[in-house]
Design an enzyme around this catalytic site. Structure first.
Site, short mmCIF file in Angstrom:
data_model
loop_
_atom_site.label_atom_id
_atom_site.label_comp_id
_atom_site.label_asym_id
_atom_site.label_seq_id
_atom_site.Cartn_x
_atom_site.Cartn_y
_atom_site.Cartn_z
CG MET A 1 -1.87 -1.25 1.10
SD MET A 1 -3.39 -0.81 2.19
CE MET A 1 -2.75 -0.40 3.58
CB ALA B 1 3.86 4.56 3.40
CG HIS C 1 8.51 0.33 6.16
ND1 HIS C 1 8.84 -1.00 6.12
CD2 HIS C 1 7.34 0.40 6.48
CE1 HIS C 1 7.80 -1.54 6.37
NE2 HIS C 1 6.89 -0.73 6.60
N GLY D 1 10.84 -2.71 5.49
CA GLY D 1 10.53 -3.85 5.58
C GLY D 1 9.82 -4.47 4.14
CG HIS D 2 6.92 -1.98 2.21
ND1 HIS D 2 7.00 -0.99 2.95
CD2 HIS D 2 5.68 -2.72 2.21
CE1 HIS D 2 5.81 -0.87 3.43
NE2 HIS D 2 5.11 -2.03 3.04
N GLY E 1 4.81 -10.01 3.93
CA GLY E 1 5.66 -9.68 5.08
C GLY E 1 4.95 -10.95 6.27
CE LYS F 1 4.34 -4.59 11.72
NZ LYS F 1 3.26 -4.19 10.67
O1 PAF Z 1 -0.17 -5.71 3.62
C1 PAF Z 1 -0.60 -4.89 2.75
O2 PAF Z 1 0.18 -3.74 2.79
C2 PAF Z 1 -1.97 -4.87 2.20
O3 PAF Z 1 -2.78 -5.56 2.86
C3 PAF Z 1 -2.00 -5.49 0.90
C4 PAF Z 1 -1.67 -6.91 1.18
C5 PAF Z 1 -1.08 -4.94 -0.22
C6 PAF Z 1 -3.34 -5.38 0.33
O4 PAF Z 1 -3.87 -4.32 -0.09
#
Ligand code: PAF
Length: 301
Positions: free
Chosen positions: A39, A41, A43, A45-46, A164, A166
């Site tokens: 979604m 933003a 960081h 972790g992503h 993740g 998390k």
């Molecule tokens: O984990 C997230 O950021 C959201 O729930 C996802 C998997 C992108 C679905 O909108």
């Protein structure tokens, strides 16, 4: 090659097909595709999700879409951070090929979908108990992203999607959806990334004041205590850990549960007075000031 921004489903399918064809030709075998749903933003972790996808696949797409279906509270949706330029720069630094950032109209052209994926009973527990409909909304967009991420020509090499650890409940539900409904994709869970003070990274941590952040550290502290007790095969004595969390200033504990790692059903046995045996997952959620935080840790593995 810099990360290319695509905003339409047709553009995504065309760009992915082109990249898969080119990489298949140069590798002399069918190229694999990795999808990293987010979604935004973004960081570290992503970045870990994206790095895992880049390491394991020939072509990688990251989606950035703040999905209205999974927000119960319109204020939470409105203030969810949107940092498109920084997201593109991060994905570029990791080597992601495409950033798919559609508008709400592109994803839901007829308004909110009438038909949705139901997360069933597991969707009503833990996070679902305080966020009704959240997992139905999250699974609906994940199902859609898994479909729109696939080019019309398909992927002969294989298709993986990265989530993740998390969000343990989301990961368990995505795995169940993919297994129960036969989605042609392998789901990969990527370990939690933590700051130096042990707080799990979250896009919402930026809303914590310095004092609230200090209080929030009681979440990882509780998990470490449970890990030590589990490793020593001592009783977990959840009540004492709950009391410790509740005593941190400004922390409202929502739940602390010890569950089966695969099904997330509560582990009734060996969790309180009797010595801990086997494997489990500890889940914790609490509100700290304006932010709801979640964290988890495997026990006894
Ligand atoms: O984990 C997230 O950021 C959201 O729930 C996802 C998997 C992108 C679905 O909108």
């Amino acid at each position: 090659m810099p990360t290319t921004l695509v905003t339409t489903i047709a553009g995504l399918k065309a760009a992915t097909a082109r990249l898969l064809a080119a990489r298949s030709a140069s590798a002399g075998r069918p190229a694999t595709l990795g999808l990293v749903p987010t979604m935004g933003a973004l960081h570290a972790g992503h970045a870990a999700l994206a790095r895992a996808a880049v390491a394991e696949n020939d072509v990688v797409v990251a989606s950035v879409f703040v999905n209205p279906l999974q927000f119960g509270d319109p204020a939470d949706l409105a203030r969810y951070p949107r940092t498109t330029d920084a997201d593109l720069a991060l994905l570029d630094s990791v080597g992601v090929d495409l950033m798919f950032a559609p508008t709400v109209d592109e994803m839901y052209p007829g308004g909110e979908p009438l038909v949705r994926v139901s997360a069933g009973r597991l969707g009503e527990l833990y996070e679902g108990a305080s966020r009704p409909g959240h997992f139905d909304g999250a699974l609906t967009v994940v199902a859609k992203l898994l479909h729109v991420g696939l080019p019309l020509s398909g992927t002969d090499g294989g298709y993986r999607a990265y989530f993740g650890q998390k969000d343990a409940q989301q990961l368990a539900l995505v795995r169940r959806m993919v297994a129960d409904l036969d989605f042609p994709v392998e789901i990969v869970g990527v370990p939690i990334v933590r700051d130096a003070d042990d707080l799990a990274l979250s896009s919402r941590n930026r809303f914590l004041s310095a004092g609230q952040r200090e209080s929030a550290l009681v979440l990882p502290r509780a998990l470490r205590l449970l890990e030590r007790r589990a490793d020593a095969h001592e009783p977990l004595d959840l009540e004492s850990v709950e009391a410790m969390v509740r005593s941190a200033p400004g922390v409202e504990l929502d739940y602390l549960e010890v569950v089966d790692p695969a099904t997330l059903s509560p582990r009734a046995e060996n969790c309180r007075e009797t010595p801990f045996t086997g494997e489990a997952l500890a889940l914790i959620a609490a509100r700290v000031g304006p932010v709801r935080l979640i964290d988890n840790a495997p026990l006894g593995s």
